[in-house]
Design a protein around this motif. Structure first.
Motif, short mmCIF file in Angstrom:
data_model
loop_
_atom_site.label_atom_id
_atom_site.label_comp_id
_atom_site.label_asym_id
_atom_site.label_seq_id
_atom_site.Cartn_x
_atom_site.Cartn_y
_atom_site.Cartn_z
N ARG A 207 -32.17 13.66 10.24
CA ARG A 207 -32.56 13.19 12.05
C ARG A 207 -31.53 11.91 11.85
NH1 ARG A 207 -34.73 14.39 16.25
NH2 ARG A 207 -35.09 12.45 16.66
N GLN A 208 -30.65 12.13 12.73
CA GLN A 208 -30.19 10.05 13.55
C GLN A 208 -31.01 9.45 14.16
OE1 GLN A 208 -26.30 10.28 13.98
NE2 GLN A 208 -25.54 11.28 12.39
N PRO A 209 -31.25 7.90 14.51
CA PRO A 209 -32.32 8.05 15.57
C PRO A 209 -31.81 7.79 16.94
CG PRO A 209 -31.98 5.93 14.48
CD PRO A 209 -30.95 7.27 13.08
N LEU A 219 -26.55 16.56 7.07
CA LEU A 219 -24.89 15.51 7.19
C LEU A 219 -24.20 15.47 7.34
CD1 LEU A 219 -26.76 14.72 3.12
CD2 LEU A 219 -28.06 13.88 5.35
N SER A 220 -23.93 14.73 7.81
CA SER A 220 -21.81 15.01 8.64
C SER A 220 -21.69 12.92 8.07
CB SER A 220 -21.89 14.76 9.53
OG SER A 220 -22.78 13.92 10.87
N GLY A 221 -20.32 12.89 8.41
CA GLY A 221 -19.79 11.26 7.41
C GLY A 221 -18.85 11.51 8.17
N GLU A 239 -24.02 8.19 -0.12
CA GLU A 239 -24.45 7.37 0.58
C GLU A 239 -25.81 7.24 1.83
OE1 GLU A 239 -20.27 5.37 1.76
OE2 GLU A 239 -21.84 5.96 3.65
N GLU A 240 -25.83 8.60 2.20
CA GLU A 240 -27.37 8.36 3.28
C GLU A 240 -28.56 9.45 2.41
OE1 GLU A 240 -25.35 11.11 6.64
OE2 GLU A 240 -24.57 9.47 7.33
N VAL A 241 -28.66 9.98 1.23
CA VAL A 241 -29.73 10.21 0.70
C VAL A 241 -29.84 10.35 -1.02
CG1 VAL A 241 -30.54 12.12 2.58
CG2 VAL A 241 -28.77 12.37 0.36
N PHE A 258 -17.68 14.72 21.04
CA PHE A 258 -18.03 13.99 20.48
C PHE A 258 -17.78 12.86 19.30
CE2 PHE A 258 -20.56 17.32 22.71
CZ PHE A 258 -20.18 16.74 24.20
N PRO A 259 -17.98 11.23 18.98
CA PRO A 259 -17.71 10.50 20.51
C PRO A 259 -16.62 10.93 21.48
CG PRO A 259 -17.63 9.25 18.56
CD PRO A 259 -17.86 10.49 17.90
N SER A 260 -15.17 10.94 20.03
CA SER A 260 -14.22 11.88 20.83
C SER A 260 -13.33 12.03 19.65
CB SER A 260 -13.25 9.94 20.81
OG SER A 260 -12.65 9.08 19.94
N1 LIG Z 1 -20.71 19.77 15.52
C1 LIG Z 1 -21.63 19.59 14.26
O1 LIG Z 1 -22.61 20.40 14.60
C2 LIG Z 1 -22.10 18.17 14.03
C3 LIG Z 1 -21.64 16.57 14.80
N2 LIG Z 1 -21.38 15.46 14.07
C4 LIG Z 1 -20.48 14.98 14.82
O2 LIG Z 1 -19.90 14.07 13.55
C5 LIG Z 1 -19.97 12.61 13.37
C6 LIG Z 1 -20.28 11.92 12.65
O3 LIG Z 1 -21.06 11.54 11.92
P1 LIG Z 1 -21.86 10.58 11.79
O4 LIG Z 1 -22.82 10.73 10.65
O5 LIG Z 1 -22.63 9.87 13.19
O6 LIG Z 1 -21.04 9.15 10.87
P2 LIG Z 1 -21.02 8.16 9.72
O7 LIG Z 1 -22.22 8.83 9.13
O8 LIG Z 1 -19.97 8.62 10.07
O9 LIG Z 1 -21.87 7.18 10.76
C7 LIG Z 1 -21.22 6.99 11.53
C8 LIG Z 1 -20.79 5.27 11.53
O10 LIG Z 1 -19.55 5.39 10.74
C9 LIG Z 1 -18.40 4.68 11.35
N3 LIG Z 1 -16.83 4.85 10.95
C10 LIG Z 1 -16.52 4.90 10.59
N4 LIG Z 1 -15.22 5.63 10.69
C11 LIG Z 1 -15.25 6.21 12.29
C12 LIG Z 1 -14.91 6.34 13.24
N5 LIG Z 1 -13.19 7.43 13.24
N6 LIG Z 1 -14.94 6.85 14.71
C13 LIG Z 1 -16.38 6.48 14.36
N7 LIG Z 1 -17.07 6.25 13.76
C14 LIG Z 1 -16.93 5.76 12.55
C15 LIG Z 1 -19.26 3.41 12.90
O11 LIG Z 1 -19.60 2.34 12.25
C16 LIG Z 1 -20.65 4.75 12.92
O12 LIG Z 1 -21.45 4.30 13.48
C17 LIG Z 1 -20.52 12.31 14.99
O13 LIG Z 1 -19.71 12.11 16.42
C18 LIG Z 1 -21.28 13.42 15.79
O14 LIG Z 1 -20.92 13.75 16.95
C19 LIG Z 1 -22.50 15.11 13.37
C20 LIG Z 1 -23.85 16.36 13.44
C21 LIG Z 1 -22.99 17.77 13.83
#
Ligand SMILES: NC(=O)C1=CN([C@@H]2O[C@H](COP(=O)(O)OP(=O)(O)OC[C@H]3O[C@@H](n4cnc5c(N)ncnc54)[C@H](O)[C@@H]3O)[C@@H](O)[C@H]2O)C=CC1
Ligand SMILES: [Mg+2]
Length: 341
Positions: A207-209, A219-221, A239-241, A258-260
């Motif tokens: 879970r993310q907050p 897990l995503s990134g 990194e995450e776990v 999302f976010p874009s």
């Molecule tokens: N469709 C699906 O099933 C899912 C989609 N997602 C999407 O995956 C995306 C990424 O997952 P997170 O775990 O949040 O990523 P993450 O674990 O990489 O952490 C996010 C952080 O990475 C940094 N970052 C590095 N490159 C970035 C970029 N190009 N744009 C924005 N931030 C960047 C920022 O500091 C941001 O706060 C999310 O935006 C989410 O919407 C996540 C889970 C499920």
């Protein structure tokens, strides 16, 4: 008997061939529209339009169902006339696809016009994309997501990042050019890996907050510059776990707005059962834990609304079927069930 098989084979092959050529012709036509400004301008007069207002898509509700109406150029002109605006607005639309019959589809954002007037005129409402994606028919959500992403990209690329001069778009909206520097900008997507980690009999969800209460996901990134998919999966899981991935395989991918505009690249990963102790990164995650098959099967049946318990806590539930995380979880259940059979 062999002759019957051969005839059936020929019929199936010819059907595939016909389907294939429809697809190929459609893709070639779309590519021409992207490249040829005058052809695309002409196509705008016979195309259909999806409307947006400040990036929120226009939906109509009939009974309990939501529809994404496709408006004709004539209908758009009628709306613009109400505002005493010229039909030049249509040039602000972006090409997002076409039907098998080569009717081009465009998306147009009327964010500068009064929302309520358009809504009452067309009997519907502009709906936040986050809600819209989950209430429309499954075939419409990828279209809404990509249309909104392209409109959003144009919004945020009005100026050249080198010269600060305004950029000019082509008619289809497939690129923007800075004439001062000669730089061409193309719509961008960020690659993101999403991984369902398993230790052979359990899978790891977190879970993310920012997640809604009770929801757990894979897990995503974001991929780092220069990284390949395998490296990104290894790094994000570490990194995450705090776990080391032993093997991984690709499942599928999805565009996610999302976010874009992310390109979600979904993988399954295995860690060793003897080295499966989670060390969670508290800066990124609120909770991460292992789930057994039974708990996952129960969670998949649970609606977000029914997850709240009398004591205020939440039973786990998982992302809806439009999210690729859902598909990864379902694939894992299938693997486990076939292993048990
Ligand atoms: N469709 C699906 O099933 C899912 C989609 N997602 C999407 O995956 C995306 C990424 O997952 P997170 O775990 O949040 O990523 P993450 O674990 O990489 O952490 C996010 C952080 O990475 C940094 N970052 C590095 N490159 C970035 C970029 N190009 N744009 C924005 N931030 C960047 C920022 O500091 C941001 O706060 C999310 O935006 C989410 O919407 C996540 C889970 C499920
Ligand atoms: Mg993450």
């Amino acid at each position: 008997m062999a002759a019957i098989y051969q005839a059936a084979y020929r019929r199936v092959s010819s059907l595939i061939c016909r389907l294939h050529s429809t697809y190929v012709r459609k893709m070639r036509y779309l590519n021409e529209l992207k490249e040829d400004d005058s052809l695309c301008r002409q196509a705008q007069t016979s195309g259909t339009f999806y409307l947006f207002h400040n990036l929120s898509p226009f939906l109509q509700k009939v009974g309990e169902k939501y529809f994404v109406p496709q408006l004709s150029a004539a209908e758009i002109k009628r709306i613009l006339e109400k505002f005493k605006e010229t039909e030049q607005w249509i040039e602000m639309s972006v090409l997002i696809g076409c039907s098998d019959e080569h009717v081009p589809r465009f998306a147009l954002d009327l964010g500068a016009l009064e929302k309520s007037v358009i809504e009452s005129e067309l009997k519907g409402s502009f709906t936040n994309l986050q809600k819209a994606l989950f209430v429309v028919d499954g075939k419409d959500s990828p279209l809404l997501a990509s249309a909104q992403s392209l409109l959003q990209w144009h919004n945020s690329h009005q100026y050249c990042s080198k010269t600060g001069q305004p950029t000019q778009r082509n008619v289809s909206g497939s690129k923007r050019v800075c004439h001062a520097s000669g730089i061409t900008y193309y719509p961008q997507m960020s690659p993101v890996i999403i991984t369902l980690v398993s230790d052979g009999s359990r899978c790891l969800l977190a879970r993310q907050p920012s997640f809604p209460q009770g929801m757990y996901s894979a897990l995503s990134g974001f991929c780092d510059m220069g990284e390949n998919v395998e490296e990104a999966v290894h790094r994000e899981v570490a990194e995450e776990v705090g776990l080391e991935v032993e093997s991984l395989w690709y499942s599928s991918s999805q565009h996610w707005p999302f976010p874009s505009s992310c390109l979600m690249i979904a993988c399954h990963a295995i860690v060793r059962a003897q080295q499966a102790e989670i060390s969670m990164n508290k800066l990124e995650l609120e909770e991460a834990r292992w789930f057994g098959l039974e708990e996952i099967v129960e969670g998949l049946k649970r609606e977000p609304r029914s997850s709240k318990q009398d004591d205020g806590s939440f039973l786990p539930w998982f992302p809806p079927k439009q999210a690729i995380a859902h598909q990864l979880i379902c694939e894992w259940v299938k693997q486990q069930t076939s292993q048990l059979a």
